[in-house]
Design a protein around this motif. Structure first.
Motif, PDB file in Angstrom:
ATOM      1  N   LEU A  52       0.832  -1.193   0.000  1.00 24.73           N
ATOM      2  CA  LEU A  52       0.000   0.000   0.000  1.00 24.73           C
ATOM      3  C   LEU A  52       0.874   1.253   0.000  1.00 24.73           C
ATOM      4  N   PRO A  53       0.325   2.383  -0.443  1.00 22.00           N
ATOM      5  CA  PRO A  53       1.072   3.639  -0.358  1.00 22.00           C
ATOM      6  C   PRO A  53       1.535   3.895   1.077  1.00 22.00           C
ATOM      7  N   ASP A  54       2.623   4.629   1.214  1.00 24.32           N
ATOM      8  CA  ASP A  54       3.276   4.780   2.509  1.00 24.32           C
ATOM      9  C   ASP A  54       2.363   5.389   3.567  1.00 24.32           C
ATOM     10  N   GLY A  55       1.553   6.393   3.200  1.00 23.08           N
ATOM     11  CA  GLY A  55       0.696   7.032   4.183  1.00 23.08           C
ATOM     12  C   GLY A  55      -0.268   6.058   4.828  1.00 23.08           C
ATOM     13  N   ARG A  56      -0.931   5.249   4.020  1.00 19.72           N
ATOM     14  CA  ARG A  56      -1.873   4.268   4.559  1.00 19.72           C
ATOM     15  C   ARG A  56      -1.132   3.183   5.346  1.00 19.72           C
ATOM     16  N   THR A  57       0.022   2.785   4.856  1.00 18.78           N
ATOM     17  CA  THR A  57       0.816   1.776   5.570  1.00 18.78           C
ATOM     18  C   THR A  57       1.197   2.264   6.959  1.00 18.78           C
ATOM     19  N   GLN A  58       1.644   3.493   7.065  1.00 17.81           N
ATOM     20  CA  GLN A  58       2.048   4.036   8.353  1.00 17.81           C
ATOM     21  C   GLN A  58       0.846   4.188   9.290  1.00 17.81           C
ATOM     22  N   LEU A  59      -0.295   4.604   8.734  1.00 17.54           N
ATOM     23  CA  LEU A  59      -1.509   4.706   9.546  1.00 17.54           C
ATOM     24  C   LEU A  59      -1.806   3.365  10.204  1.00 17.54           C
ATOM     25  N   GLN A  60      -1.755   2.285   9.435  1.00 20.60           N
ATOM     26  CA  GLN A  60      -2.080   0.964   9.968  1.00 20.60           C
ATOM     27  C   GLN A  60      -1.034   0.479  10.965  1.00 20.60           C
ATOM     28  N   ARG A  61       0.226   0.729  10.673  1.00 22.42           N
ATOM     29  CA  ARG A  61       1.291   0.293  11.579  1.00 22.42           C
ATOM     30  C   ARG A  61       1.254   1.016  12.907  1.00 22.42           C
ATOM     31  N   ARG A  62       0.879   2.280  12.877  1.00 20.11           N
ATOM     32  CA  ARG A  62       0.934   3.103  14.086  1.00 20.11           C
ATOM     33  C   ARG A  62      -0.395   3.167  14.847  1.00 20.11           C
ATOM     34  N   TRP A  63      -1.448   2.593  14.267  1.00 23.34           N
ATOM     35  CA  TRP A  63      -2.746   2.627  14.937  1.00 23.34           C
ATOM     36  C   TRP A  63      -2.640   1.886  16.267  1.00 23.34           C
ATOM     37  N   PRO A  64      -3.118   2.483  17.371  1.00 22.46           N
ATOM     38  CA  PRO A  64      -2.945   1.852  18.681  1.00 22.46           C
ATOM     39  C   PRO A  64      -3.572   0.459  18.739  1.00 22.46           C
ATOM     40  N   ALA A  65      -2.788  -0.484  19.225  1.00 20.03           N
ATOM     41  CA  ALA A  65      -3.270  -1.859  19.395  1.00 20.03           C
ATOM     42  C   ALA A  65      -2.912  -2.351  20.787  1.00 20.03           C
ATOM     43  N   ASN A  66      -2.793  -1.416  21.710  1.00 17.06           N
ATOM     44  CA  ASN A  66      -2.320  -1.762  23.060  1.00 17.06           C
ATOM     45  C   ASN A  66      -3.299  -1.316  24.142  1.00 17.06           C
ATOM     46  N   ALA A  67      -4.584  -1.318  23.819  1.00 17.26           N
ATOM     47  CA  ALA A  67      -5.597  -0.903  24.795  1.00 17.26           C
ATOM     48  C   ALA A  67      -6.643  -2.003  24.954  1.00 17.26           C
ATOM     49  N   PRO A  68      -6.228  -3.176  25.421  1.00 20.32           N
ATOM     50  CA  PRO A  68      -7.192  -4.266  25.561  1.00 20.32           C
ATOM     51  C   PRO A  68      -8.235  -3.950  26.627  1.00 20.32           C
ATOM     52  N   MET A  69      -9.443  -4.392  26.378  1.00 19.75           N
ATOM     53  CA  MET A  69     -10.527  -4.190  27.333  1.00 19.75           C
ATOM     54  C   MET A  69     -10.930  -5.551  27.893  1.00 19.75           C
ATOM     55  N   ARG A  70     -11.146  -5.610  29.180  1.00 24.64           N
ATOM     56  CA  ARG A  70     -11.560  -6.852  29.830  1.00 24.64           C
ATOM     57  C   ARG A  70     -12.872  -6.594  30.568  1.00 24.64           C
ATOM     58  N   LYS A  71     -13.875  -7.405  30.268  1.00 20.90           N
ATOM     59  CA  LYS A  71     -15.180  -7.280  30.906  1.00 20.90           C
ATOM     60  C   LYS A  71     -15.538  -8.593  31.591  1.00 20.90           C
ATOM     61  N   THR A  72     -16.089  -8.479  32.784  1.00 24.19           N
ATOM     62  CA  THR A  72     -16.486  -9.661  33.546  1.00 24.19           C
ATOM     63  C   THR A  72     -17.980  -9.615  33.852  1.00 24.19           C
ATOM     64  N   VAL A  73     -18.521 -10.784  34.194  1.00 25.37           N
ATOM     65  CA  VAL A  73     -19.950 -10.909  34.471  1.00 25.37           C
ATOM     66  C   VAL A  73     -20.144 -11.758  35.727  1.00 25.37           C
ATOM     67  N   HIS A  74     -20.845 -11.217  36.713  1.00 21.23           N
ATOM     68  CA  HIS A  74     -21.321 -11.973  37.873  1.00 21.23           C
ATOM     69  C   HIS A  74     -22.841 -12.121  37.741  1.00 21.23           C
ATOM     70  N   VAL A  75     -23.329 -13.348  37.847  1.00 21.58           N
ATOM     71  CA  VAL A  75     -24.763 -13.608  37.746  1.00 21.58           C
ATOM     72  C   VAL A  75     -25.280 -14.042  39.121  1.00 21.58           C
ATOM     73  N   TYR A  76     -26.322 -13.360  39.605  1.00 20.34           N
ATOM     74  CA  TYR A  76     -26.921 -13.666  40.903  1.00 20.34           C
ATOM     75  C   TYR A  76     -28.389 -14.072  40.722  1.00 20.34           C
ATOM     76  N   GLU A  77     -28.971 -14.583  41.786  1.00 20.48           N
ATOM     77  CA  GLU A  77     -30.370 -15.014  41.740  1.00 20.48           C
ATOM     78  C   GLU A  77     -31.295 -13.863  41.358  1.00 20.48           C
ATOM     79  N   ARG A  78     -30.979 -12.666  41.827  1.00 22.49           N
ATOM     80  CA  ARG A  78     -31.803 -11.489  41.557  1.00 22.49           C
ATOM     81  C   ARG A  78     -30.960 -10.242  41.832  1.00 22.49           C
ATOM     82  N   PRO A  79     -31.373  -9.083  41.355  1.00 23.77           N
ATOM     83  CA  PRO A  79     -30.614  -7.843  41.590  1.00 23.77           C
ATOM     84  C   PRO A  79     -30.885  -7.290  42.987  1.00 23.77           C
ATOM     85  N   PHE A  80     -30.350  -7.959  43.989  1.00 23.61           N
ATOM     86  CA  PHE A  80     -30.659  -7.650  45.388  1.00 23.61           C
ATOM     87  C   PHE A  80     -30.189  -6.262  45.812  1.00 23.61           C
ATOM     88  N   TRP A  81     -29.188  -5.708  45.164  1.00 22.42           N
ATOM     89  CA  TRP A  81     -28.664  -4.388  45.531  1.00 22.42           C
ATOM     90  C   TRP A  81     -29.718  -3.299  45.357  1.00 22.42           C
TER      91      TRP A  81
END
Length: 500
Positions: A323-352
């Protein structure tokens, strides 16, 4: 542009083949007129191509963007396309944990709000209902052994005057091309953190404003480019509250059945046009009339290719020629270091809720960035989901469950120690096709590389939420980018007389 390609419903008596082809050509010419500005009718009315093994369009990615583009092509009458998906499922960065008995909890993107009309319209078309996010009651803030319960009234606990200043700055930063803002160069030198430090905020106000931005973008204020964040506020009618709040904001509404249901329904309507477990390894001849897309399941040949992927993922594909250099650099430098982690707790009911708590927890200095009530509308179970710091929580599922349960017990009492189920989705580790859920662009990125984000290159059309003109990074932006990409493909094919 949700229905720009679509015509009214087809009658029961289908037209014969020549008439259907004429309709397709007319749709393509109409799309071309919207995108390219002018196309003669003669350019759209052409003979069928001799080689039926060459598709009109190959779409890479079966998330909201790719499937929206495919659905629009089909509704326009184009049947010569395929959707290639690396994973063994559809939905991209939306994914539902199946909790049993028809209940799900979203592991990725899940909310929509005012101004996000493209995805709301899509949901109505697919007959997917919505319901309001629960926020009534007090939010719990934990800091060490200190516990404070406070009613934020669906807001983010920030300073209104500072929010107004951000909104005024955002007016001058067009979301579709923030690098063209009058003061782009100066704004893009700063991080959001730099700007906040100059505002003389109280600690608690600065904390919540920084946390809100981190949850939305994946980056702490010290990592986040001010110009980029202003462009996101610009999408939200220049309102920080509309971007970050639950009440009246982008977190106001949820989908019955979870957000992934949109992609599942679209894929069902496309049938065998969607090919799973087909990661694209190489794109050859993007500068020629016919492009070869090399996948693990074979080679697909197409006249146009819609690449509906995060720019960082685009960098995993080999391009021949490069690809042309501008697009190549955009892809190479695009942040890929912000992983997101989501968890789930399931209860009998929303007692809170019995104690006037809304299920939200903010933990200062702990693994829980934000926990929240993610219960289904029928309240058949109670669900606490959380955005957690990957590095601050054990990778072992049982250990992670126990650590979080102890934190929830500080907020809600001993009942929180005994969940029925626990689920954990670390987007940085779950597969090689995600890398991250969201993308915090750093200072100087947009003014240096932004102009290479949107323009097509050869026969390649870039799509995905990151390319959206408004609500980039959100599910709504993904849908909008899919609509635009389908129009671009139809316009280009009609202009060159390639649509059969």
């Amino acid at each position: 542009m949700k229905d720009d390609i679509a015509s009214s419903a087809m009658p029961e008596n289908q037209p014969d083949v020549p008439t259907r082809r004429q309709l397709l050509r007319m749709a393509a010419v109409g799309a071309a007129s919207l995108v390219a500005g002018k196309v003669s009718m003669a350019e759209g009315v052409v003979a069928a191509p001799a080689d039926q093994s060459i598709l009109d369009v190959a779409i890479i990615g079966a998330g909201l963007a790719g499937l929206t583009a495919a659905r629009d092509l089909k509704r326009a009458g184009c049947e010569s396309f395929v959707v290639l998906e690396a994973r063994n499922r559809v939905g991209g960065r939306t994914y539902n944990h199946d909790l049993g008995n028809g209940v799900v909890s979203e592991a990725g993107g899940q909310w929509i709000g005012p101004g996000q009309t493209a995805i709301a319209d899509l949901a109505r078309e697919l007959e997917v209902d919505t319901f309001p996010t629960f926020y009534a009651g007090k939010t719990t803030v934990l800091a060490g052994d200190v516990r404070v319960a406070q009613d934020f009234h669906g807001g983010i606990g920030t300073d209104d005057a500072i929010g107004a200043k951000l909104g005024e700055l955002a007016r001058g930063v067009p979301s579709d091309a923030p690098w063209e803002a009058k003061d782009a160069a100066e704004l893009d030198k700063l991080t959001y953190g730099d700007w906040l430090l100059k505002q003389g905020l109280k600690y608690e106000d600065g904390y919540f404003m920084g946390l809100a931005a981190k949850l939305t973008t994946g980056g702490a204020p010290a990592q986040l480019g001010l110009l980029f964040y202003l462009s996101m506020i610009n999408s939200a009618s220049n309102s920080l509250d509309q971007l970050e709040s639950t009440k009246g904001g982008a977190q106001e509404t949820r989908f019955v059945g979870g957000s992934q249901i949109l992609s599942i329904k679209m894929a069902k309507g496309l049938g065998d046009k969607v090919r799973l477990a087909s990661p694209v390894r190489k794109i050859a001849g993007w500068n020629r009339d016919v492009v070869e897309v090399h996948t693990d399941q074979g080679v697909v040949r197409a006249r146009r290719v819609i690449v509906a992927m995060n720019p960082a993922l685009c960098n995993q594909v080999v391009y021949d020629p490069p690809l042309p250099d501008g697009r190549t650099q955009l892809q190479r430098r695009w942040p890929a270091n912000a992983p997101m982690r989501k968890t789930v707790h399931v209860y009998e009911r929303p007692f809170w809720r019995d104690d006037g708590l809304n299920g939200q927890i903010f933990q200062v200095g702990g693994p829980v960035s934000m926990a929240y009530d993610n219960s289904p509308p029928d309240l058949s179970v109670g669900i606490i989901s959380a955005f957690v710091s990957p590095a601050s929580l054990p990778s072992d599922a049982k250990a992670a469950e126990q650590m979080l349960s102890a934190i929830y017990a500080k907020a809600f009492g001993g009942k929180a120690l005994h969940p029925k189920q626990f689920h954990d989705q670390d987007w940085g580790k779950v597969d090689p096709w995600t890398l991250q859920c969201i993308h915090p662009l750093p200072p100087r990125f947009l003014t240096t590389w932004g102009k290479f984000l949107h323009p097509s290159i050869g026969k390649l059309i870039w799509s995905g939420t990151e390319t959206a003109d408004i609500w980039a990074g959100a599910m709504d932006g993904a849908v909008r980018s899919g609509h635009r990409a389908a129009l671009q493909a139809l316009a280009a094919l009609a202009h060159q007389g390639e649509v059969a």
